[in-house]
Motif scaffolding. Structure first.
Motif, mmCIF file in Angstrom:
data_model
loop_
_atom_site.group_PDB
_atom_site.id
_atom_site.type_symbol
_atom_site.label_atom_id
_atom_site.label_comp_id
_atom_site.label_asym_id
_atom_site.label_seq_id
_atom_site.Cartn_x
_atom_site.Cartn_y
_atom_site.Cartn_z
ATOM 1 N N LEU A 77 12.492 2.160 -0.218
ATOM 2 C CA LEU A 77 11.530 1.210 0.358
ATOM 3 C C LEU A 77 11.540 1.303 1.881
ATOM 4 O O LEU A 77 10.483 1.262 2.532
ATOM 5 C CB LEU A 77 11.882 -0.212 -0.099
ATOM 6 C CG LEU A 77 11.549 -0.519 -1.572
ATOM 7 C CD1 LEU A 77 12.424 -1.651 -2.111
ATOM 8 C CD2 LEU A 77 10.075 -0.877 -1.731
ATOM 9 N N TRP A 82 7.917 0.343 3.631
ATOM 10 C CA TRP A 82 7.231 -0.587 2.743
ATOM 11 C C TRP A 82 7.216 -2.031 3.258
ATOM 12 O O TRP A 82 6.246 -2.760 3.054
ATOM 13 C CB TRP A 82 7.874 -0.544 1.338
ATOM 14 C CG TRP A 82 7.085 -1.343 0.344
ATOM 15 C CD1 TRP A 82 5.971 -0.933 -0.337
ATOM 16 C CD2 TRP A 82 7.304 -2.695 -0.042
ATOM 17 N NE1 TRP A 82 5.481 -1.936 -1.127
ATOM 18 C CE2 TRP A 82 6.282 -3.040 -0.976
ATOM 19 C CE3 TRP A 82 8.248 -3.668 0.294
ATOM 20 C CZ2 TRP A 82 6.197 -4.296 -1.568
ATOM 21 C CZ3 TRP A 82 8.170 -4.917 -0.285
ATOM 22 C CH2 TRP A 82 7.149 -5.228 -1.208
ATOM 23 N N LYS A 106 1.206 -5.860 -3.182
ATOM 24 C CA LYS A 106 1.385 -4.596 -2.475
ATOM 25 C C LYS A 106 2.040 -3.567 -3.410
ATOM 26 O O LYS A 106 3.097 -3.841 -3.988
ATOM 27 C CB LYS A 106 2.275 -4.835 -1.255
ATOM 28 C CG LYS A 106 2.441 -3.630 -0.355
ATOM 29 C CD LYS A 106 3.105 -4.007 0.974
ATOM 30 C CE LYS A 106 3.212 -2.781 1.863
ATOM 31 N NZ LYS A 106 3.673 -3.136 3.230
ATOM 32 N N LEU A 108 4.280 -0.782 -4.956
ATOM 33 C CA LEU A 108 5.616 -0.291 -4.628
ATOM 34 C C LEU A 108 5.596 1.236 -4.547
ATOM 35 O O LEU A 108 4.751 1.878 -5.175
ATOM 36 C CB LEU A 108 6.608 -0.739 -5.698
ATOM 37 C CG LEU A 108 6.892 -2.239 -5.718
ATOM 38 C CD1 LEU A 108 7.621 -2.633 -7.003
ATOM 39 C CD2 LEU A 108 7.709 -2.660 -4.493
ATOM 40 N N PRO A 109 6.504 1.817 -3.801
ATOM 41 C CA PRO A 109 6.603 3.287 -3.803
ATOM 42 C C PRO A 109 6.913 3.772 -5.218
ATOM 43 O O PRO A 109 7.497 3.027 -6.017
ATOM 44 C CB PRO A 109 7.787 3.576 -2.877
ATOM 45 C CG PRO A 109 8.095 2.304 -2.168
ATOM 46 C CD PRO A 109 7.534 1.190 -2.969
#
Lengths: 313, 313
Positions: A77, A82, A106, A108-109
């Protein structure tokens, strides 16, 4: 801080008896610790959070083998930037400050692990040695941290600079878990079996909420700048959440220190919890004999023995 | 807060077995307590501190027979409006907020007592009854507050709504003392044998500093408005003192609630620590079984069982 010598023994000393040792405050024991008793914290194990107005909060990540699934997510993150533009959304008095994505939308990766509840504990195969370092019971009298004297765990002690609870050695295995003291950082989650990804984090800003131990992942602790979290206005919504968007505190960035230019990397060290200096410090925390005190407690709870951390010279 | 029912027993229930009881969170147990379990706090036992911008902090004074010498002084200081125009001078993170006369030159009212260190403890002549109320051990399993399970005192428990440490009953006498939990208010002092007058006070804003027990007089606790103290900027001087005069937080007034016009007197009540509701609440604090929790601790330290206080309807 000056220390006065207060000792009935001193009054009774006659002839060639050695003079009484000076009575050191815990802070003086730490200041006198030799350089060899300090352990440098790798920049790769520091998370640097920069808030609006450039207030900086520095978090030391928990050492292996504890909570590494969540910590691996946290590294991803941070690498993905992030948290940039997210915010502190909750400040509950005598409890926690919590940050993350207030919108909860949002993305997430990719590649974050879903870590199981089993990983709240680490099961270690040897009785006393963990990564080559003995588990540092602080059980020698008069520090009352012997097995059975912790209110929340069969035993409690220090390892690699952090406090842990533990179960008795059983069938070749010792179970240990990190505990919630002031400034510890944990992973927000929804109802079990969810354990959280690490994107939503909180720091403890009150009396140790030890009932959270083994119920939430603890991933590190704030070692610098806790006042930028603990002095924030309390949220007036349920659980201390801010009710208005404008109350939230913007996060400019969160990065691993190792990702910053070398000159900007913060350098910290902690007092080895395996060192003689730490044993003396813990004893002095449990038995204050410096001038202000008239009645040493004869004991301490593990969260009242915070591990000394300082900037590296 | 909604509570989900999580119970393996429930899944196994068949036939005419009674349905499992709902699992209540501590806050739900408190909300369900009957009116008879609540004890009104007399306005004469409340101290109302008004800060700049009319932020209000309300302190409940310790009940007799504890710390009454200092509390008598505090009543005189409030009656003399002595604190008006003084200030909050110290905010140390994870420790205390302290207030009084920063100049240390303001004359004290006449007639203040000089209270001896002996009065940090109260020696009570009966084994179990104090002012007609039994000392409320919380020693029934599984709350681990039995004698020997407190890190700082041979035993700990609740009386008249406050937490106390105590020594074993000996020679017809039981010694008890109030303890330093979050929000407790104590009397600043210089080096022993000085015990402070009560003009300099502090409130705990961090992990319980129990090493101060029996070393400083505890005179009450903040029951409303602690956030106006705990969220103040931390002082950057030694011990968290503010370094500049303009950082200090002005105190408009401190009064006993009973000295205010009747309509302005705050009314509060606490959950009787002798009640069945409190016993259930304490048990639930030590064994969280509400939906969020997967692993009840099976114990709690006394400062993690804060006595519920609420505005009187």
């Amino acid at each position: 801080m000056k220390t006065l010598l207060i000792s009935l023994t001193a009054l009774a000393t006659v002839g060639a008896a050695p003079p009484p040792k000076p009575v050191l405050a815990p802070s003086e024991i730490v200041a006198a610790a030799p350089a060899a008793d300090w352990v440098a914290i790798a920049p790769a194990d520091l998370l640097v959070m920069t808030l609006i107005n450039d207030r900086r909060v520095i978090i030391q990540l928990m050492p292996a083998p504890f909570s590494q699934g969540w910590i691996s997510n946290i590294r991803k993150l941070a690498a993905a930037s992030w948290w940039d533009g997210t915010s502190i959304n909750r400040v509950q008095d005598n409890y926690v400050v919590q940050w993350g994505d207030a919108s909860e939308k949002k993305p997430l990766p990719t590649g974050l692990a879903s870590v199981p509840e089993d990983d709240y504990l680490v099961r270690l195969p040897t009785r006393l040695d963990i990564n080559g370092q003995a588990f540092e019971f602080s059980a020698n009298p008069p520090i009352r941290l012997a097995p059975g004297d912790d209110n929340y765990a069969p035993a409690a002690g220090f390892l690699h600079g952090f406090p842990f609870g533990m179960l008795p050695y059983e069938a070749g295995v010792r179970s240990m878990w990190p505990i919630h003291c002031y400034a510890m950082v944990g992973v927000g989650r929804n109802l079990s079996p969810d354990t959280g990804t690490g994107a939503e984090l909180y720091a403890v800003i009150g009396h140790a909420p030890r009932h959270l131990d083994r119920n939430i992942a603890v991933v590190g602790r704030v070692i610098s700048g806790i006042e930028h979290l603990s002095s924030l206005p309390r949220g007036t919504g349920a659980l201390g959440f801010y009710e208005k968007a404008e109350e939230r505190v913007p996060i400019k960035s969160i990065r691993l220190a190792s990702a910053l230019p070398a000159a900007e990397q913060p350098r910290f060290e902690y007092l080895s919890t395996a060192s003689g200096s730490f044993a003396k410090y813990a004893d002095a925390r449990a038995n204050r004999r410096d001038a202000f005190f008239i009645k040493p407690a004869g004991g301490a709870d593990i969260c009242n023995i915070p591990v000394p951390v300082r900037k590296k010279a």
